[in-house]
Scaffold this active site. Structure first.
Site, short mmCIF file in Angstrom:
data_model
loop_
_atom_site.label_atom_id
_atom_site.label_comp_id
_atom_site.label_asym_id
_atom_site.label_seq_id
_atom_site.Cartn_x
_atom_site.Cartn_y
_atom_site.Cartn_z
N SER A 124 -6.68 16.01 18.17
CA SER A 124 -6.46 15.55 19.60
C SER A 124 -5.37 15.96 20.15
CB SER A 124 -6.27 14.18 19.44
OG SER A 124 -5.72 13.49 20.36
N THR A 126 -3.11 14.19 21.33
CA THR A 126 -2.07 13.32 20.91
C THR A 126 -1.15 13.74 20.03
OG1 THR A 126 -3.42 12.64 19.10
CG2 THR A 126 -3.31 11.15 21.19
N TYR A 150 -2.85 6.40 14.84
CA TYR A 150 -4.16 7.46 15.28
C TYR A 150 -3.69 8.67 15.35
CZ TYR A 150 -7.61 9.73 17.60
OH TYR A 150 -8.56 10.94 18.25
N LYS A 154 -4.01 12.65 12.97
CA LYS A 154 -4.71 13.86 13.24
C LYS A 154 -3.72 14.91 12.93
CE LYS A 154 -8.53 12.53 15.17
NZ LYS A 154 -9.81 12.85 14.28
#
Ligand code: NAD
Ligand code: UDP
Length: 331
Positions: A124, A126, A150, A154
Site C-alpha cells: 500500500s 501507506t 495497518y 504492510k
C-alpha cells in the site's frame, strides 16, 4: 499457470480472479470470508464461465494452509488476504499484526515447504509514511512515520519478503504498492462489499447516496491542496488488476517493487462533484476536522511501472463511478 489467490473473494482479489481466468489460468482461492462472501464465486462463474476452486481457510491456521498446498501444485501465489481498516487497526493493533504478519509467515512457510517460488504481494501507499512528500517514487524511503498499525504491517511484510528473497535466491517476489483502488466490474456483478462499516471515501459516498448514511463528513478543508480537502490517486480496480498481469510477465528471482496508481490526484470535493455529475443527485456533505493520521496529498509516481511493465491505468474516475453505481443498482 496454476495460481492461488489468498483473499481472492475480496474486492481486488475477485477482479483478479476474473482476469486470470479470462487469460486461461487455473485459479484457486483461499479465503476465510472475514470480509467477503462465498457468493462471489458464483459471480466469477457468471462472468467467466468458470467457478474457481475454493478453500475456506484462515491463514492463521497453519495446518489447514499446509493441506491446501500439499496437492496444490501452484506456480504463483497472489497474496491479497489481510485486514485493511486503518481505524480498526489503531483500536486493535494485535489483531492486525497477528492476522497480516503471522498469516503471511504461515503462507511463506507453506510456499517454501512445497517449492512455490513466485509471490505477488498487495502492499500500500501507506508504507511511504509522513515524509512531507506528496508524489512518491519507489526509491523513496519507506517505513518512516507510518501513522497506523495497518500500514506498519504492510511495511513489515515487505521487509519479510525481502529477507526471504535473500535466503532463497530462487524466490521471485513482486511488491505492488496500491494507491486508492475504486470502481467495480463492468458487468455489475463484482464490486466492493465490505462486511463492516466502510471507512474509505468511495464506499462511504455510495452509502450516503443510498441514504444509509446521512451525509459525507469531509475530513478537513485546510490542507495545502487545490481546494483544501485531501487529495488521493484513485485507480480503477480493473486497471489495478491489469498491473498485476503485467508484473507476472516480468517476474524473476529477487524483489521487484512497483507503485500502482494513475499519477493524478483528485480532491474530496472534486470526487463529490464527479459523483453528483455521474449520478445526477446532490450529495449532502459537511466539512469536519481532519482525520487522525491523514496526509494532505498522496499521489503515485507511476513512471516505473509504465517503463518496466508497459502498464498504465486507462480508466477514469468517471468510469469507476459509473461502474460502482451499476454494481450498487444490481446488488
Ligand atoms: P478485502 O477485504 O475486500 O479482501 C481481503 C480478503 O482477505 C477478504 O476476502 C478477507 O476475507 C480475506 N482475509 C483477511 N484475513 C484473512 C485470513 N487471515 N485468512 C484468509 N483470508 C483472509 O480487501 P481488498 O480491498 O480486496 O484488498 C486486498 C489487499 O489489498 C489487502 O491486503 C489490502 O490491505 C490491500 N490494499 C487494499 C487497498 C484498498 O484501498 N482496497 C489499498 C492498498 C492495499
Ligand atoms: N475522506 C473523507 N471522508 C470520509 C472518508 C475519507 O473526507 O468519510 C477523505 C480522506 O480524508 C482522504 C480521502 O478521502 O483525504 C481518501 O480517504 P480513504 O480513507 O478512502 O483513503 P486513504 O486515506 O487511506 O488514502
Amino acid at each position: 499457470m496454476k495460481v492461488l489467490l489468498t483473499g481472492g473473494t475480496g474486492f481486488i482479489g475477485s477482479h483478479a480472479a476474473v482476469r486470470l481466468i479470462e487469460l486461461g489460468h487455473d485459479v484457486e482461492i483461499l479465503d476465510n470470508l472475514v470480509n467477503s462472501k462465498v457468493e462471489v464465486l458464483d459471480k466469477i462463474k457468471e462472468i467467466t464461465g468458470v467457478k474457481p476452486g475454493f478453500h475456506q481457510v484462515d491463514l492463521l491456521d497453519y495446518e489447514a494452509v499446509r493441506e491446501v498446498f500439499k496437492d496444490g501444485g501452484y506456480d504463483l501465489v497472489i497474496h491479497f488476504a489481510g485486514l485493511k481498516a486503518v481505524g480498526e487497526s489503531v483500536e486493535k493493533p494485535l489483531l492486525y499484526y497477528e492476522n497480516n504478519i503471522e498469516g503471511t509467515i504461515n503462507l511463506l512457510k507453506c510456499m517454501r515447504e512445497s517449492g512455490v517460488k513466485k509471490i505477488i504481494f498487495s502492499s500500500s501507499a501507506t508504507v511511504y509514511g509522513d515524509t512531507g512528500e506528496t508524489k512518491f517514487t519507489e526509491e523513496m524511503p519507506v517505513g518512516v512515520k507510518i501513522s497506523n498499525p495497518y500500514g506498519k504491517t504492510k511495511y513489515m511484510i515487505e521487509e519479510i519478503l525481502r529477507d526471504e528473497a535473500v535466503a532463497d535466491e530462487d524466490l521471485e517476489v513482486v511488491i505492488l504498492r496500491y494507491f486508492n483502488p475504486i470502481g467495480a466490474h463492468e458487468s455489475g456483478l463484482l464490486g466492493e462489499d465490505p462486511n463492516d462499516i466502510p471507512n474509505n471515501l468511495m464506499p462511504i459516498i455510495m452509502k450516503v447516496a443510498r441514504g444509509e448514511i446521512k451525509e459525507l463528513k469531509i475530513y478537513g478543508d485546510d490542507y495545502e491542496t487545490v481546494d483544501g480537502t485531501g487529495v488521493r490517486d484513485y485507480i480503477h480496480v480493473v486497471d489495478l488488476v491489469d498491473g498485476h498481469l503485467a508484473a507476472i510477465k516480468k517476474m524473476k528471482p529477487g524483489v521487484l517493487v512497483y507503485n500502482l496508481g494513475t499519477g493524478r490526484g483528485t480532491s474530496v470535493l472534486e470526487m463529490v462533484k464527479m459523483f453528483e455529475k455521474a449520478s445526477g443527485e446532490k450529495l449532502p456533505y459537511e466539512i469536519v476536522g481532519r482525520r487522525e493520521g491523514d496526509l494532505g496529498e498522496v499521489i503515485a509516481n507511476a513512471d516505473k511501472a509504465k517503463k518496466e511493465l508497459d502498464w498504465t491505468a486507462l480508466r477514469t474516475i468517471e468510469d469507476a463511478m459509473r461502474d460502482t453505481l451499476n454494481y450498487l443498482s444490481q446488488n
